[in-house]
Design an enzyme around this catalytic site. Structure first.
Site, PDB file in Angstrom:
ATOM      1  N   GLY A  43       0.844  -1.187   0.000  1.00 44.44           N
ATOM      2  CA  GLY A  43       0.000   0.000   0.000  1.00 44.44           C
ATOM      3  C   GLY A  43       0.882   1.240   0.000  1.00 44.44           C
ATOM      4  N   GLN A  48       3.389  10.108   0.728  1.00 40.67           N
ATOM      5  CA  GLN A  48       4.673   9.402   0.770  1.00 40.67           C
ATOM      6  C   GLN A  48       5.501   9.611  -0.488  1.00 40.67           C
ATOM      7  OE1 GLN A  48       2.686   5.508   2.031  1.00 40.67           O
ATOM      8  NE2 GLN A  48       4.674   5.362   3.038  1.00 40.67           N
ATOM      9  N   LEU A  93       6.669   1.909   4.083  1.00 32.68           N
ATOM     10  CA  LEU A  93       7.736   2.167   3.115  1.00 32.68           C
ATOM     11  C   LEU A  93       8.544   3.418   3.472  1.00 32.68           C
ATOM     12  CD1 LEU A  93       5.919   1.256  -0.222  1.00 32.68           C
ATOM     13  CD2 LEU A  93       7.569  -0.119   1.058  1.00 32.68           C
ATOM     14  N   HIS A 134      -4.064   1.959   7.534  1.00 34.46           N
ATOM     15  CA  HIS A 134      -2.697   2.505   7.599  1.00 34.46           C
ATOM     16  C   HIS A 134      -2.527   3.634   6.576  1.00 34.46           C
ATOM     17  CE1 HIS A 134       1.855   1.926   7.906  1.00 34.46           C
ATOM     18  NE2 HIS A 134       1.721   2.648   6.816  1.00 34.46           N
ATOM     19  N   HIS A 138      -2.073   8.007   6.759  1.00 41.09           N
ATOM     20  CA  HIS A 138      -1.114   8.894   6.083  1.00 41.09           C
ATOM     21  C   HIS A 138      -1.805  10.157   5.570  1.00 41.09           C
ATOM     22  CE1 HIS A 138       2.740   6.815   5.874  1.00 41.09           C
ATOM     23  NE2 HIS A 138       2.144   5.676   5.566  1.00 41.09           N
TER      24      HIS A 138
HETATM   25 CO    CO Z   1       2.954   3.795   5.600  1.00 40.68          CO
END
Ligand code: CO
Length: 176
Positions: A43, A48, A93, A134, A138
């Site tokens: 994911g 990000q 990540l 999750h 973010h």
């Molecule tokens: Co994450």
């Protein structure tokens, strides 16, 4: 497109809702899947990769060959969650090498839009539910270390400090 690592402040930057469902948006999602597969993720949320928009992608298999498992959620909203919760190990990540236990509802109902702006509703359980929660975190500037069991956060402290030191070093050098 590359993945921003903790503690890059862009990971905490508020996102804006997506209003234009155009080819550029589809391209961002496509590139995000590419980066996600390359880095062995399941994911990825737009902040990000430095995009402050309400967009996330996931594929619980993590396999680029399993294209029918790919999901793109634009402007997702959590509209339901189970009372029953489960604790499981998560990674992110943006936090290479860091893993820890996070407790979350087992099933969730999410409303979102797809890349064409069509509304969709998903009921998710187990791993897909965890991944989406999750990634939705973010979009609200919440990182998994904020939710991690205190013992795990303590155990990961040296690795977190390493990431902070590396980021400071790279940031200083890029300023000459
Ligand atoms: Co994450």
């Amino acid at each position: 497109m590359e993945i921003l690592l903790y503690p890059n402040p862009l990971l905490r930057r508020p996102v804006t809702p997506v209003e234009k469902f155009d080819a550029q948006l589809a391209e961002i999602a496509r590139e995000m899947f590419g980066v996600m597969y390359r880095t062995r993720g399941i994911g990825l949320a737009a902040p990000q990769v430095g995009q402050a928009i309400a967009l996330l992608v996931f594929n619980p298999t993590g396999e680029p060959t399993e294209q029918d498992q790919e999901r793109v959620l634009v402007n997702p909203r959590l509209v339901g969650k189970s009372k029953s919760k489960e604790t499981a190990e998560e990674g992110c990540l943006s936090f290479p090498g860091i893993y820890g236990a996070v407790t979350r509802p087992v099933t969730v109902v999410v409303e979102a839009q797809d890349l064409k702006g069509e509304r969709l509703s998903l009921e998710l359980g187990d791993l897909p539910a965890r991944v989406v929660q999750h990634e939705m975190d973010h979009l609200e500037s919440v990182l998994f270390i904020d939710r991690m069991a205190p013992a795990d956060r303590l155990q990961n402290r040296p690795l977190l400090e390493e990431l902070v030191a590396r980021w400071k070093e790279e940031n200083a050098s890029s300023q000459g």
